[in-house]
Write a protein that holds these residues in place. Structure first.
Motif, PDB file in Angstrom:
ATOM      1  N   GLY A 203      43.554  38.841  32.723  1.00 22.66           N
ATOM      2  CA  GLY A 203      44.646  39.725  33.096  1.00 22.66           C
ATOM      3  C   GLY A 203      44.228  41.182  33.170  1.00 22.66           C
ATOM      4  N   GLY A 204      45.214  42.038  33.414  1.00 24.42           N
ATOM      5  CA  GLY A 204      44.923  43.455  33.553  1.00 24.42           C
ATOM      6  C   GLY A 204      45.250  44.237  32.294  1.00 24.42           C
ATOM      7  N   PRO A 205      44.711  45.445  32.212  1.00 26.71           N
ATOM      8  CA  PRO A 205      43.731  46.031  33.132  1.00 26.71           C
ATOM      9  C   PRO A 205      42.380  45.334  33.014  1.00 26.71           C
ATOM     10  N   SER A 206      41.649  45.301  34.135  1.00 30.48           N
ATOM     11  CA  SER A 206      40.426  44.521  34.202  1.00 30.48           C
ATOM     12  C   SER A 206      39.326  45.097  33.315  1.00 30.48           C
ATOM     13  N   LEU A 207      38.641  44.201  32.599  1.00 27.85           N
ATOM     14  CA  LEU A 207      37.500  44.606  31.776  1.00 27.85           C
ATOM     15  C   LEU A 207      36.165  44.281  32.444  1.00 27.85           C
ATOM     16  N   ILE A 208      36.165  43.346  33.397  1.00 26.92           N
ATOM     17  CA  ILE A 208      34.911  42.943  34.047  1.00 26.92           C
ATOM     18  C   ILE A 208      34.757  43.704  35.352  1.00 26.92           C
ATOM     19  N   GLN A 209      33.726  44.513  35.449  1.00 26.06           N
ATOM     20  CA  GLN A 209      33.455  45.257  36.678  1.00 26.06           C
ATOM     21  C   GLN A 209      32.252  44.683  37.411  1.00 26.06           C
ATOM     22  N   THR A 210      32.286  44.795  38.722  1.00 24.40           N
ATOM     23  CA  THR A 210      31.169  44.377  39.561  1.00 24.40           C
ATOM     24  C   THR A 210      30.267  45.570  39.817  1.00 24.40           C
ATOM     25  N   VAL A 211      28.972  45.370  39.635  1.00 25.77           N
ATOM     26  CA  VAL A 211      27.977  46.379  39.997  1.00 25.77           C
ATOM     27  C   VAL A 211      27.262  45.850  41.237  1.00 25.77           C
ATOM     28  N   ARG A 212      27.557  46.440  42.380  1.00 26.52           N
ATOM     29  CA  ARG A 212      27.065  45.908  43.649  1.00 26.52           C
ATOM     30  C   ARG A 212      25.552  45.729  43.635  1.00 26.52           C
ATOM     31  N   GLY A 213      25.136  44.523  44.028  1.00 29.24           N
ATOM     32  CA  GLY A 213      23.710  44.226  44.126  1.00 29.24           C
ATOM     33  C   GLY A 213      23.017  44.001  42.803  1.00 29.24           C
ATOM     34  N   ALA A 214      23.781  44.068  41.684  1.00 27.85           N
ATOM     35  CA  ALA A 214      23.152  43.930  40.371  1.00 27.85           C
ATOM     36  C   ALA A 214      23.780  42.839  39.513  1.00 27.85           C
TER      37      ALA A 214
END
Length: 229
Positions: A203-214
């Motif tokens: 659920g929110g707020p989101s704790l998992i972030q995407t690091v592009r290309g990593a």
């Protein structure tokens, strides 16, 4: 985890039980294949049948120990004498389980051994706390804001790995290696799909972030649901 068992039916059963507990498992049937596997992969635990086509796995483990190999080892065997059990421990075994055995006991022992030596970071804490997320590792329970969440075994494994590296980038390759088995296709979107499911459940707020290309980061504090370039 690595399972070394020449009885195909028993090997598949053990591997299936461990996968059901959320572990990534490789399965091989002899010592040469096991030797190749441990040279390539950093396993949290190896389960060896004692009597294999190439000989007694105790001798192989003893040789590897002399070379500095420290991965925890559990021996499975029908040899139940005190002398056999003592030999297993004296030659580098960390645990010894006599056949026939209860699958639940095997899984519990492997989980215990595996927690000692996760090669990707410091030993796992019994309870991991990240922002308002609480991961109770022994009970395999996850709460956010005090609310108990229902996760699959694979979702729990991914979240536990991310939590052990909170604030650090965890690559897709690292997730594949430690949460899936050798049959997983590194270039598939299996990780992205599972992380998407995990985000929805957290659920929110989101704790998992995407690091592009990593890869992905489990943030120590909410940083919003955004990607980093």
């Amino acid at each position: 985890m690595l399972v070394v068992e020449d009885d195909a039916d028993l090997g598949y059963a053990v591997a299936a039980a461990l996968r059901g507990a959320g572990l990534a498992v490789d399965l091989v049937g002899d010592i040469p294949a096991a030797d190749e596997a441990v040279l390539i992969n950093a396993y949290a635990c190896v389960v060896f049948d004692r009597m294999l086509p190439a000989g007694d796995s105790v001798d192989y483990v003893a040789g590897r120990r002399r070379q500095g190999w420290t991965t925890p080892v559990l021996f499975l065997t029908a040899r139940d004498s005190v002398a056999d059990r003592v030999a297993g421990f004296e030659h580098g075994g960390d645990d010894y389980l006599v056949k026939p055995f209860a699958v639940a006991e095997l899984v519990a022992r492997v989980l215990s051994l595996g927690r000692r030596s996760l090669a990707t970071g410091p030993p796992a804490s019994p309870v991991l706390q990240v922002a308002d997320l609480e991961i109770d590792v022994p009970r395999r329970q996850v709460r956010r804001g005090g609310v108990l969440l229902t996760l699959t075994a694979k979702e729990f494994a991914v979240l536990e790995l991310l939590a052990n590296h909170a604030g650090e980038v965890v690559s897709r390759t690292m997730l594949i290696e430690h949460c899936w088995d050798a049959m997983a296709e590194p270039m598939s979107n299996v990780v992205d799909v599972l992380v998407g499911q995990l985000r929805r459940k957290l659920g929110g707020p989101s704790l998992i972030q995407t690091v592009r290309g990593a890869g992905y980061v489990l943030a120590r504090e909410d940083a919003g649901d955004r990607a980093y370039g």
